[in-house]
Motif scaffolding. Sequence first.
Motif, short mmCIF file in Angstrom:
data_model
loop_
_atom_site.label_atom_id
_atom_site.label_comp_id
_atom_site.label_asym_id
_atom_site.label_seq_id
_atom_site.Cartn_x
_atom_site.Cartn_y
_atom_site.Cartn_z
N TYR A 1 161.66 -0.79 38.96
CA TYR A 1 161.21 -2.05 38.37
C TYR A 1 159.68 -2.13 38.37
O TYR A 1 159.02 -1.70 39.30
N LYS A 2 159.15 -2.73 37.29
CA LYS A 2 157.70 -2.89 37.17
C LYS A 2 157.23 -4.26 37.66
O LYS A 2 156.08 -4.42 38.03
N ASN A 3 158.12 -5.23 37.63
CA ASN A 3 157.74 -6.57 38.08
C ASN A 3 158.98 -7.32 38.57
O ASN A 3 160.12 -6.86 38.41
N VAL A 4 158.74 -8.48 39.16
CA VAL A 4 159.80 -9.26 39.79
C VAL A 4 160.79 -9.80 38.76
O VAL A 4 162.00 -9.89 39.03
N ARG A 5 160.31 -10.15 37.59
CA ARG A 5 161.21 -10.72 36.58
C ARG A 5 162.30 -9.73 36.18
O ARG A 5 163.42 -10.14 35.83
N GLU A 6 161.98 -8.46 36.15
CA GLU A 6 162.99 -7.46 35.81
C GLU A 6 164.12 -7.45 36.84
O GLU A 6 165.31 -7.34 36.49
N ILE A 7 163.76 -7.60 38.12
CA ILE A 7 164.78 -7.64 39.18
C ILE A 7 165.61 -8.91 39.04
O ILE A 7 166.85 -8.88 39.16
N CYS A 8 164.93 -10.00 38.78
CA CYS A 8 165.61 -11.29 38.62
C CYS A 8 166.64 -11.21 37.50
O CYS A 8 167.77 -11.72 37.63
N THR A 9 166.30 -10.58 36.40
CA THR A 9 167.21 -10.44 35.26
C THR A 9 168.47 -9.69 35.66
O THR A 9 169.60 -10.08 35.28
N ASP A 10 168.31 -8.62 36.43
CA ASP A 10 169.48 -7.82 36.83
C ASP A 10 170.34 -8.56 37.85
O ASP A 10 171.58 -8.42 37.86
N VAL A 11 169.71 -9.34 38.75
CA VAL A 11 170.50 -10.12 39.71
C VAL A 11 171.37 -11.12 38.96
O VAL A 11 172.58 -11.29 39.26
N ARG A 12 170.81 -11.79 38.00
CA ARG A 12 171.58 -12.75 37.20
C ARG A 12 172.72 -12.03 36.46
O ARG A 12 173.83 -12.56 36.31
N LEU A 13 172.42 -10.81 36.00
CA LEU A 13 173.43 -10.06 35.26
C LEU A 13 174.64 -9.73 36.12
O LEU A 13 175.78 -9.73 35.63
N VAL A 14 174.39 -9.45 37.40
CA VAL A 14 175.51 -9.17 38.32
C VAL A 14 176.51 -10.32 38.29
O VAL A 14 177.74 -10.11 38.12
N PHE A 15 176.02 -11.52 38.45
CA PHE A 15 176.90 -12.68 38.53
C PHE A 15 177.47 -13.07 37.15
O PHE A 15 178.63 -13.47 37.04
N LYS A 16 176.67 -12.96 36.12
CA LYS A 16 177.14 -13.34 34.79
C LYS A 16 178.22 -12.39 34.29
O LYS A 16 179.16 -12.81 33.58
N ASN A 17 178.09 -11.10 34.62
CA ASN A 17 179.15 -10.15 34.26
C ASN A 17 180.47 -10.56 34.92
O ASN A 17 181.55 -10.55 34.28
N ALA A 18 180.40 -10.91 36.21
CA ALA A 18 181.61 -11.30 36.94
C ALA A 18 182.22 -12.57 36.35
O ALA A 18 183.45 -12.69 36.22
N MET A 19 181.37 -13.52 35.97
CA MET A 19 181.85 -14.78 35.39
C MET A 19 182.41 -14.55 33.99
O MET A 19 183.32 -15.27 33.54
N THR A 20 181.87 -13.59 33.28
CA THR A 20 182.34 -13.31 31.91
C THR A 20 183.71 -12.63 31.94
O THR A 20 184.61 -12.99 31.14
N TYR A 21 183.89 -11.67 32.84
CA TYR A 21 185.14 -10.89 32.81
C TYR A 21 186.29 -11.63 33.51
O TYR A 21 187.45 -11.48 33.13
#
Length: 388
Positions: free
Chosen positions: A178-198
């Motif tokens: 990761y180059k910055n904090v926002r990139e990590i934040c995006t992936d953390v959100r993706l973890v939970f959103k994937n679970a909520m989507t499926y």
Amino acid sequence: MLEIPMEPINVLILERAPADGTPMEAGNLGTENGEDDVAEVEWLTHHVDEMMGKVDELERRVNEVAQFYSSSNKKLPNSSKGSSIVKDKDKEKLNPSIKKQQQDATQREAAAAKRMQELMRQFSTILRQITQHKWSWPFMEPVDVEGLGLPDYYEVIEKPMDFSTIKNQMEAKDGSGYKNVREICTDVRLVFKNAMTYNEEKSDVHVMAKTLLAKFEEKWLQLLPKVIEEETRRKEEEAEAQLGMQLAQEAANAKLARDTSSEICEVDMHLEELREMVVQKCRKMSTEEKRKLGVGLSRLSPEDLNKALEIIAQKNPSFLATAEEVDLDMDAQSESTLWRLKFFVKEALEGHGKSSGSKGGNENSKRKREICDALAKTAKKRGKKLPS
């Protein structure tokens, strides 16, 4: 009707007149001074080659300056690299501030990277708190699609994500992290959103993901002001760095333009000295050669003829090269002008001889008649008789 024979033009370069003042034949060197003549030719050739090298370098520099100022959308240099239109070998010579801008950019990048590392460290604390929660276990490793029997998982989820993958990217040392904090934040959100989507809304995994996402967003909002502050600071520093580099480039190119202009003047002076030296080594042009030169002028294209008249005008301020009727007196021209005309006519005719053929005959006829009339008028004034 006056006819001018179209004999080929023979150009003589660097002839020395005999001591008694009688003109030498074209292509013959004095017997006693032959070695001296060859040495002089070699010396002049060497200096002409030097001048050509300088001219090439000046042309390169002029093109660089022209490119810099003519570009309406100049691309500002990358602050970390400090690239410039001015070549590396000219940077320190022309403007040391460019090097200083590069050094400042390196220091800014290092300081910004250090601040970002601190933000990532604080983000790691948030991430550790989330992953230590009792409901985080379904999200710690990649989804076992085959083991759980989820054949449609990759059809529903475009980009799978989990906390172990995030941790590996945060610790990556090969530049792929990761180059910055926002990139990590995006992936953390993706973890939970994937679970909520499926998973269905009332399922345990969906509820666990939704709960942890809310806790994460709460903690993220506490860190966000610092992230925004850092992003704003970096944008301001980058804008300042770009402006500084642009000003340094403009100063460097302005100095390069001034220095190039001075060197062009010096080259012009050296070329003029060489030109006069060559003329002094040349014998005087005979009457017959002047006549043949006049014939050659009448064979030029309108464009080349205008250039030839400009050569005459350089040494004769009162000569009107653009006049509709030109009164050309060969005997009134300086030896320098005559020889320059002879060289020019030879090159022009050789350059267009093969391709011209029958083309351009009609468009040249009018200008030829003008030259013939001018020569005839001059001969009449001097009481001479042109050959028929």
